[in-house]
Scaffold this active site. Structure first.
Site, PDB file in Angstrom:
ATOM      1  N   LYS A 147       0.857  -1.193   0.000  1.00 11.75           N
ATOM      2  CA  LYS A 147       0.000   0.000   0.000  1.00 11.75           C
ATOM      3  C   LYS A 147       0.892   1.242   0.000  1.00 11.75           C
ATOM      4  O   LYS A 147       1.773   1.381   0.860  1.00 11.75           O
ATOM      5  CB  LYS A 147      -0.895   0.025   1.238  1.00 11.75           C
ATOM      6  CG  LYS A 147      -2.136  -0.813   1.142  1.00 11.75           C
ATOM      7  CD  LYS A 147      -2.994  -0.518   2.367  1.00 11.75           C
ATOM      8  CE  LYS A 147      -4.313  -1.226   2.330  1.00 11.75           C
ATOM      9  NZ  LYS A 147      -5.134  -0.880   3.503  1.00 11.75           N
ATOM     10  N   GLU A 189      -0.140  -1.088  16.292  1.00  7.64           N
ATOM     11  CA  GLU A 189      -0.266  -1.932  15.103  1.00  7.64           C
ATOM     12  C   GLU A 189       0.113  -3.382  15.398  1.00  7.64           C
ATOM     13  O   GLU A 189      -0.278  -4.281  14.660  1.00  7.64           O
ATOM     14  CB  GLU A 189       0.582  -1.368  13.956  1.00  7.64           C
ATOM     15  CG  GLU A 189       0.116  -0.005  13.442  1.00  7.64           C
ATOM     16  CD  GLU A 189      -1.116  -0.085  12.543  1.00  7.64           C
ATOM     17  OE1 GLU A 189      -1.728  -1.164  12.446  1.00  7.64           O
ATOM     18  OE2 GLU A 189      -1.463   0.947  11.941  1.00  7.64           O
ATOM     19  N   ARG A 245      -8.435  -8.499   3.320  1.00  4.00           N
ATOM     20  CA  ARG A 245      -7.365  -7.608   3.767  1.00  4.00           C
ATOM     21  C   ARG A 245      -7.886  -6.421   4.571  1.00  4.00           C
ATOM     22  O   ARG A 245      -7.160  -5.852   5.397  1.00  4.00           O
ATOM     23  CB  ARG A 245      -6.548  -7.118   2.562  1.00  4.00           C
ATOM     24  CG  ARG A 245      -5.368  -6.242   2.974  1.00  4.00           C
ATOM     25  CD  ARG A 245      -4.408  -5.970   1.837  1.00  4.00           C
ATOM     26  NE  ARG A 245      -3.350  -5.080   2.268  1.00  4.00           N
ATOM     27  CZ  ARG A 245      -2.280  -4.760   1.547  1.00  4.00           C
ATOM     28  NH1 ARG A 245      -2.136  -5.268   0.333  1.00  4.00           N
ATOM     29  NH2 ARG A 245      -1.363  -3.943   2.020  1.00  4.00           N
ATOM     30  N   HIS A 269      -0.108   8.279  14.233  1.00  9.45           N
ATOM     31  CA  HIS A 269      -1.029   7.316  13.631  1.00  9.45           C
ATOM     32  C   HIS A 269      -1.390   6.203  14.613  1.00  9.45           C
ATOM     33  O   HIS A 269      -2.574   5.855  14.773  1.00  9.45           O
ATOM     34  CB  HIS A 269      -0.400   6.728  12.371  1.00  9.45           C
ATOM     35  CG  HIS A 269      -1.204   5.649  11.726  1.00  9.45           C
ATOM     36  ND1 HIS A 269      -2.441   5.872  11.144  1.00  9.45           N
ATOM     37  CD2 HIS A 269      -0.960   4.315  11.584  1.00  9.45           C
ATOM     38  CE1 HIS A 269      -2.919   4.724  10.676  1.00  9.45           C
ATOM     39  NE2 HIS A 269      -2.044   3.776  10.924  1.00  9.45           N
TER      40      HIS A 269
END
Length: 370
Positions: A147, A189, A245, A269
């Site tokens: 990405k 994450e 995904r 983030h």
């Protein structure tokens, strides 16, 4: 794992397959670059924070392979993930008359990786690039899977392309230079993989969160490896996010709204995703998909990782309305309906909509009071 010896995680995508190398000292090991495509030149894309730490070391490791190695240092921060900054990469490539075999190296965190990948996808309609992530967040998530994007004032990562790297080099030693806030942001994450795919990994994180926060390379190495294994499994089945995904965006629908609503860079983030995961978990609970005990378990772990469990207020007049407005721009939205990654029982995830009244209720319950 022994942080000194390379661990290899393979991304299986037919002719676009590649390896993720995970080890302490990997960045400076010229052996990791010998199998890369031959080229007359390479360009290291980094930022003004990372360049003084690692650019010279990476350049030295690349010189046996590439006759010319150029470096461009971009301004640091999410607020610089723009067309204007991206053009600095193109200026460097064109200024050195770089051809379509030139290899780009993304040396930095997620912002550098996303912009380098997008530049590689665009320059002469596609040149090879290598991810060399130096933050935990980038090593466990954004460097893997292809990405690439830049931000728009109305939405995060709205302009970009799917474009796979030819290799990912995760040097665990670079994590030692991360400020504590950045390390915690990366843990968001890591944590996300547990509720959506692997409860055993969630339990491991709970048992090892203090070691992770103490920069223990053995613990960090395992966290990076397992995160990459899960992401590799998902991306291998759904490279372009047609279905499965999207579960990797757990917490991101709310999180991206926080980032855009506050102004990029105000919250990191990972901090926005952390609060977003709690909101998504609360929404899952109110839809009857999980119990409050699991929500509390997840929130407790996020808090232990030094991350926020409540979102900020984005409007003093209609806070929930502002969140809804921003979330409608999310890439998962379809026909104006906001889609959320929800926990469909611990260890499983699903992408679906939810009644607006219930979403507003969750936002009101999960946002800071000021």
């Amino acid at each position: 794992m022994n942080a000194s010896f390379p661990e290899i995680v393979a991304i299986n995508l037919a002719e676009r397959s590649y390896d993720i190398v995970i080890a302490a000292g990997a960045l400076e090991n010229a052996e990791h670059y010998r199998a890369l495509p031959a080229a007359a030149a390479a360009l290291i894309v980094t930022n003004t924070t990372v360049a003084p730490l690692y650019a010279a070391r990476l350049r030295q490791a690349l010189l046996p392979q590439f006759p010319e190695v150029h470096v461009v240092a971009l301004p640091d921060g999410e607020q610089h993930k723009t067309w204007q900054t991206l053009n600095l990469v193109f200026d460097e490539l064109l200024g050195h008359a770089c051809d379509r075999k030139t290899v780009l190296f993304a040396l930095g965190g997620g912002v550098v990786g996303d912009m380098t990948g997008f530049a590689a996808a665009s320059y002469m309609r596609g040149v090879p690039f290598v991810q060399v992530p130096t933050t935990l967040l980038a090593q466990v998530d954004s460097s893997v899977g292809g990405k690439t994007a830049i931000n728009h004032p109305m939405g995060k990562n709205m302009i970009g392309a799917f474009y796979q790297p030819v290799k990912v080099i995760c040097d665990l030693d670079t994590l030692r230079t991360l400020p504590p806030r950045e390390l915690s942001a990366g843990l968001a994450e890591v944590i996300k993989y547990g509720p959506i795919a692997d409860l055993d990994f969630l339990a491991w994180i709970e048992a090892n969160v203090e070691a992770l926060l103490a920069y223990d390379l053995g613990a960090l190495g395992h966290a990076v490896k397992r995160s990459c294994e899960i992401k590799s499994w998902v991306v291998g089945q759904d490279e372009r996010e047609a279905g499965l995904r999207a579960i990797l965006n757990f917490g991101h629908t709310f999180g991206h709204a926080i980032e855009a609503g506050l102004g990029y860079g105000e919250w990191l983030h990972g901090e926005a995703v952390a609060a977003g995961m709690v909101m998504a978990a609360q929404l899952s609970q109110r839809l009857g998909m999980i119990d409050q005990t699991f929500v509390d378990r997840l929130a407790a772990l996020i808090r232990r990782a030094g991350l926020p469990v409540a979102g900020p207020r984005l409007s003093e007049t209609d806070n929930a309305g502002r969140y809804m407005e921003l979330m409608r721009v999310d890439k998962k939205s379809e026909g104006g309906e906001i889609k959320f990654v929800l926990i469909d029982g611990p260890g499983r995830a699903v992408v679906r909509g939810a009644p607006e009244a219930l979403v507003r209720e969750v936002i009101d319950a999960c946002c800071l009071r000021v």
